[in-house]
Design a protein around this motif. Sequence first.
Motif, PDB file in Angstrom:
ATOM      1  N   UNK A   1       0.818  -1.213   0.000  1.00 11.85           N
ATOM      2  CA  UNK A   1       0.000   0.000   0.000  1.00 11.85           C
ATOM      3  C   UNK A   1       0.854   1.265   0.000  1.00 11.85           C
ATOM      4  N   UNK A   2       2.182   1.108   0.149  1.00 11.01           N
ATOM      5  CA  UNK A   2       3.099   2.221  -0.082  1.00 11.01           C
ATOM      6  C   UNK A   2       3.393   3.139   1.072  1.00 11.01           C
ATOM      7  N   UNK A   3       2.837   2.884   2.260  1.00 10.65           N
ATOM      8  CA  UNK A   3       3.014   3.834   3.357  1.00 10.65           C
ATOM      9  C   UNK A   3       4.129   3.513   4.325  1.00 10.65           C
ATOM     10  N   UNK A   4       4.560   2.258   4.356  1.00 13.88           N
ATOM     11  CA  UNK A   4       5.566   1.835   5.334  1.00 13.88           C
ATOM     12  C   UNK A   4       6.612   0.963   4.629  1.00 13.88           C
ATOM     13  N   UNK A   5       7.509   0.393   5.425  1.00 16.43           N
ATOM     14  CA  UNK A   5       8.482  -0.554   4.896  1.00 16.43           C
ATOM     15  C   UNK A   5       9.381   0.016   3.817  1.00 16.43           C
ATOM     16  N   UNK A   6       9.830  -0.863   2.913  1.00 13.32           N
ATOM     17  CA  UNK A   6      10.737  -0.496   1.828  1.00 13.32           C
ATOM     18  C   UNK A   6      10.204   0.694   1.028  1.00 13.32           C
ATOM     19  N   UNK A   7       8.904   0.682   0.744  1.00 12.74           N
ATOM     20  CA  UNK A   7       8.326   1.746  -0.074  1.00 12.74           C
ATOM     21  C   UNK A   7       8.443   3.109   0.611  1.00 12.74           C
ATOM     22  N   UNK A   8       8.167   3.150   1.916  1.00 18.47           N
ATOM     23  CA  UNK A   8       8.295   4.412   2.651  1.00 18.47           C
ATOM     24  C   UNK A   8       9.753   4.850   2.721  1.00 18.47           C
ATOM     25  N   UNK A   9      10.654   3.888   2.881  1.00 16.74           N
ATOM     26  CA  UNK A   9      12.073   4.217   2.961  1.00 16.74           C
ATOM     27  C   UNK A   9      12.566   4.861   1.669  1.00 16.74           C
ATOM     28  N   UNK A  10      12.180   4.281   0.531  1.00 18.10           N
ATOM     29  CA  UNK A  10      12.602   4.843  -0.754  1.00 18.10           C
ATOM     30  C   UNK A  10      12.025   6.241  -0.979  1.00 18.10           C
ATOM     31  N   UNK A  11      10.778   6.435  -0.578  1.00 15.26           N
ATOM     32  CA  UNK A  11      10.183   7.777  -0.702  1.00 15.26           C
ATOM     33  C   UNK A  11      10.950   8.783   0.146  1.00 15.26           C
ATOM     34  N   UNK A  12      11.309   8.369   1.354  1.00 13.06           N
ATOM     35  CA  UNK A  12      12.035   9.272   2.261  1.00 13.06           C
ATOM     36  C   UNK A  12      13.420   9.589   1.708  1.00 13.06           C
ATOM     37  N   UNK A  13      14.155   8.565   1.274  1.00 15.77           N
ATOM     38  CA  UNK A  13      15.473   8.795   0.679  1.00 15.77           C
ATOM     39  C   UNK A  13      15.366   9.802  -0.471  1.00 15.77           C
ATOM     40  N   UNK A  14      14.393   9.589  -1.351  1.00 15.20           N
ATOM     41  CA  UNK A  14      14.234  10.454  -2.519  1.00 15.20           C
ATOM     42  C   UNK A  14      13.889  11.886  -2.109  1.00 15.20           C
ATOM     43  N   UNK A  15      12.986  12.021  -1.152  1.00  8.86           N
ATOM     44  CA  UNK A  15      12.578  13.355  -0.712  1.00  8.86           C
ATOM     45  C   UNK A  15      13.735  14.131  -0.106  1.00  8.86           C
TER      46      UNK A  15
END
Length: 272
Positions: free
Chosen positions: A20-34
Amino acid sequence: MAQTASTIPIALTIAGTDPSGGAGIQADLKTFSALGAYGATVITALVAQNTMGVRSIHDVPPQFIAEQMASVFDDLDVKAVKIGMLSRPEVIETVAAGLERYNSGTVVLDPVMVAASGDRLLVPEAVEALRTVLIPKALIITPNIPEAAALLDAPLAENEADMIAQAETLLDLGCRAVLVKGGHGLGPQSVDILLSDEGLSRFPARRISTQNTHGTGCTLSSAICAELAKGRSLTESVSAAKAYISAAIEASDLLSVGKGHGPVHHFHALWR
């Protein structure tokens, strides 16, 4: 005129997924990118979850986790590592061996035990492996109040004095710094306590009333990792990460994602 390539700090996340994109690997990648870091990943578990809860967990075989780590470290110049969900002792031991092999010292360990929905992500027998095998390899660990209590088999901290006392005990497990997060506390402020050999730091923020808290722990730890990868000191990294997650939580109600505990707004500073 030819363009020249610029060097970008590389951060690696070793964790489970969230479709669903809010936690885990997906959240980490979003944070790194931001935050301006290049994100690499090692997936430890495929987690069928969303904003309402966890349906099932499919563990990745330890040997394949080791192969993923080798693929990343043999090719990329990783500056910092964030570790999230590791559900079983054999997975913890595999990741610890990989960190040892590749001499990774800048490690942010988020001891993920329970999802925001309340679903357990770590089998009970893995807690001891987390304490004895992985925590000693971490630069910093980032437990929330329930996780700190679980790691120590102690009652929940009820105030800042309790948080400091538990941070001191956790530091004895071998990591170089402990950040006890105060999001589960009470009062108008959410205060995080950082304890290291440099001393004690206190990071307060206004407590925000929202149900959109899915992935907050993943996001904070990966923000610390991104800042460390960029060359900031530990205290500077925690301070910047605290400011980032606070703003992401404050902006979370601008998003309408899911029917349960929605995600924080990782791109609050970029989306208009």
